[in-house]
Write an enzyme that holds these catalytic residues in place. Structure first.
Site, PDB file in Angstrom:
ATOM      1  N   LYS A 136       0.862  -1.192   0.000  1.00 23.11           N
ATOM      2  CA  LYS A 136       0.000   0.000   0.000  1.00 23.11           C
ATOM      3  C   LYS A 136       0.890   1.232   0.000  1.00 23.11           C
ATOM      4  CE  LYS A 136      -4.401   0.195   0.731  1.00 23.11           C
ATOM      5  NZ  LYS A 136      -5.304  -0.391  -0.271  1.00 23.11           N
ATOM      6  N   THR A 163      -3.415  -5.439   0.656  1.00 25.68           N
ATOM      7  CA  THR A 163      -2.849  -4.098   0.821  1.00 25.68           C
ATOM      8  C   THR A 163      -3.674  -3.314   1.840  1.00 25.68           C
ATOM      9  OG1 THR A 163      -4.015  -2.976  -0.980  1.00 25.68           O
ATOM     10  CG2 THR A 163      -2.005  -4.169  -1.556  1.00 25.68           C
ATOM     11  N   ASP A 164      -4.970  -3.624   1.935  1.00 30.30           N
ATOM     12  CA  ASP A 164      -5.771  -2.964   2.975  1.00 30.30           C
ATOM     13  C   ASP A 164      -5.280  -3.357   4.370  1.00 30.30           C
ATOM     14  OD1 ASP A 164      -8.245  -1.300   3.583  1.00 30.30           O
ATOM     15  OD2 ASP A 164      -8.521  -3.077   4.835  1.00 30.30           O
ATOM     16  N   PHE A 171      31.068  28.886 -13.341  1.00 27.41           N
ATOM     17  CA  PHE A 171      31.205  27.666 -14.147  1.00 27.41           C
ATOM     18  C   PHE A 171      32.060  27.973 -15.355  1.00 27.41           C
ATOM     19  CE2 PHE A 171      29.661  24.279 -17.103  1.00 27.41           C
ATOM     20  CZ  PHE A 171      30.173  23.217 -16.367  1.00 27.41           C
ATOM     21  N   ARG A 196      27.319  33.701 -11.437  1.00 28.02           N
ATOM     22  CA  ARG A 196      25.995  33.304 -11.940  1.00 28.02           C
ATOM     23  C   ARG A 196      25.065  33.049 -10.775  1.00 28.02           C
ATOM     24  NH1 ARG A 196      26.421  26.859 -13.789  1.00 28.02           N
ATOM     25  NH2 ARG A 196      27.245  26.152 -11.784  1.00 28.02           N
ATOM     26  N   VAL A 231      28.198  22.618  -9.667  1.00 28.47           N
ATOM     27  CA  VAL A 231      27.308  21.824  -8.814  1.00 28.47           C
ATOM     28  C   VAL A 231      28.044  20.554  -8.380  1.00 28.47           C
ATOM     29  CG1 VAL A 231      25.135  20.529  -8.782  1.00 28.47           C
ATOM     30  CG2 VAL A 231      25.253  22.740  -9.973  1.00 28.47           C
ATOM     31  N   GLN A 232      28.828  19.975  -9.307  1.00 23.83           N
ATOM     32  CA  GLN A 232      29.550  18.734  -9.021  1.00 23.83           C
ATOM     33  C   GLN A 232      30.421  18.878  -7.779  1.00 23.83           C
ATOM     34  OE1 GLN A 232      28.944  19.948 -12.092  1.00 23.83           O
ATOM     35  NE2 GLN A 232      29.092  18.381 -13.688  1.00 23.83           N
ATOM     36  N   ASN A 255      20.019  21.521 -11.815  1.00 23.83           N
ATOM     37  CA  ASN A 255      20.548  22.884 -11.940  1.00 23.83           C
ATOM     38  C   ASN A 255      19.440  23.710 -12.590  1.00 23.83           C
ATOM     39  OD1 ASN A 255      22.127  25.138 -12.136  1.00 23.83           O
ATOM     40  ND2 ASN A 255      23.675  24.245 -13.498  1.00 23.83           N
ATOM     41  N   HIS A 284      18.112  26.697 -14.129  1.00 22.46           N
ATOM     42  CA  HIS A 284      18.784  27.809 -14.800  1.00 22.46           C
ATOM     43  C   HIS A 284      17.965  29.101 -14.759  1.00 22.46           C
ATOM     44  CE1 HIS A 284      21.487  24.711 -16.177  1.00 22.46           C
ATOM     45  NE2 HIS A 284      20.537  24.110 -16.860  1.00 22.46           N
TER      46      HIS A 284
HETATM   47  O1  LIG Z   1      27.629  23.356 -12.294  1.00 26.65           O
HETATM   48  C1  LIG Z   1      27.459  23.045 -13.487  1.00 26.65           C
HETATM   49  N1  LIG Z   1      27.808  21.800 -13.919  1.00 26.65           N
HETATM   50  C2  LIG Z   1      27.655  21.406 -15.207  1.00 26.65           C
HETATM   51  O2  LIG Z   1      27.993  20.248 -15.573  1.00 26.65           O
HETATM   52  C3  LIG Z   1      27.075  22.340 -16.111  1.00 26.65           C
HETATM   53  N2  LIG Z   1      26.760  22.291 -17.432  1.00 26.65           N
HETATM   54  C4  LIG Z   1      26.212  23.485 -17.755  1.00 26.65           C
HETATM   55  O3  LIG Z   1      25.766  23.784 -18.902  1.00 26.65           O
HETATM   56  N3  LIG Z   1      26.170  24.295 -16.672  1.00 26.65           N
HETATM   57  C5  LIG Z   1      26.698  23.616 -15.630  1.00 26.65           C
HETATM   58  N4  LIG Z   1      26.894  23.944 -14.329  1.00 26.65           N
END
Ligand SMILES: O=c1[nH]c(=O)c2[nH]c(=O)[nH]c2[nH]1
Length: 303
Positions: free
Chosen positions: A13, A59-60, A161, A178, A229-230, A256, A258
């Site tokens: 459930k 599931t009940d 970036f 950014r 971000v990575q 991400n 944008h």
């Molecule tokens: O932090 C980022 N990682 C990416 O891999 C990526 N690729 C992208 O177009 N912008 C960004 N920004």
């Protein structure tokens, strides 16, 4: 006869909503609201292949069990409640080999009224959810993954970036300043618990880990001048592993989201790009999607 075989089956459930109040001796109250999913696996194939439902715990019944367990046991921390419910299924039904229980906790934060915590009024002060995924497997133990979903954050500067691979398909200009926005999905996998008693003994770690992971996520996001971000998500994962010794691995999944610059020079030569950018166009889609798992060396925590 067909040559088909049922290679995997589980059922249960989903979206069982429940709320529990705790009435304290000092007349204050505390509340918990959660959504629960239970899924069972075991010697249940006959229901699919032979139309024989004898092994099926309806599931009940699973919904009713969630209510009864919530009445009879603590629902906090949610990791403990998930483990109690999952263990109940493999203890009660000997033909079930695995029980999965997922819990989503909805925020009800105590209100401050007249400068004081109110005894029984709460507010939804954020749409992020605390989540738990627990699996109890007969003979193996209990695996628990805790996490955060839906934590929406934005920083208006302090993100860059550049230095990425460039070729004939590349259009993105490099940037040293950014906007960065994401909806955090983070998870941390606990080392395997041998028994429910083991989860009960360690239950003090779960709330602290959630608080630490949320704080590390927010503070790292805010403080780092992010190169990507990575890199930002890796720094978050490393810190959670360092802070919570019983966690074997940490996962992040970050979209991400944008925000595009808008060229307004067509209107009386308005300057709205680069250093002059003030009005942006938030994008719903497409979005980047960056994921990682960071593991403590020599560990394994999944059943
Ligand atoms: O932090 C980022 N990682 C990416 O891999 C990526 N690729 C992208 O177009 N912008 C960004 N920004």
């Amino acid at each position: 006869m067909s040559n088909a075989t049922l290679s995997h089956a589980q059922y249960g459930k989903d979206n069982v909503r429940l709320y529990k109040v705790q009435r304290h001796p000092d007349k204050t109250q505390s509340v918990t609201e959660m959504t629960v999913c239970s899924l069972l696996e075991g010697d249940i194939a006959a229901s699919w292949t032979k139309a024989d439902n004898a092994s099926i715990v309806a599931t009940d019944t699973q919904k009713q069990t969630a209510y009864v367990m919530a009445k009879q046991h603590p629902v906090n921390p949610p990791e403990l409640f998930a483990a109690i419910l999952a263990q109940h299924y493999i203890d009660t039904y000997e033909w079930m080999t695995k029980a999965h229980v997922w819990v989503t906790v909805h925020r009800w934060t105590r209100m401050e009224v007249d400068g004081k915590p109110h005894p029984h009024s709460f507010l939804r002060d954020g749409e992020d959810k605390r989540v738990v995924e627990c699996t109890a497997e007969r003979g193996k133990g209990i695996s628990i993954r805790s996490g955060i979903t839906g934590l929406l954050v934005l920083k208006s500067t302090g993100s860059q970036f550049w230095g990425y691979h460039k070729d004939e398909y590349t259009r993105l200009p490099e940037t040293r300043d950014r906007i960065l926005s994401t909806e955090v999905e983070a998870g941390w996998n606990w080392r395997i618990f041998k028994t429910l008693a083991d989860v009960e003994k360690e239950q003090g770690v779960f709330d602290q880990a959630w608080t630490d992971a949320r704080t590390i996520t927010l503070e790292t996001f805010a403080k780092e001048d992010s190169p990507s971000v990575q890199n930002t998500m890796y720094l978050m994962s490393e810190q959670i592993l360092a802070k919570v010794p019983m966690v074997d691995s940490v996962e992040y999944k970050l979209p991400n989201k944008h925000y595009f610059e808008i060229d307004l020079s067509w209107f009386k030569g308005l300057k709205n790009t680069g250093e002059d950018a003030e009005v942006y166009a938030p994008q719903s889609d497409p979005n980047g999607l960056i994921q990682c798992t960071v593991t403590r060396q020599g560990s394994s925590s999944k059943l």
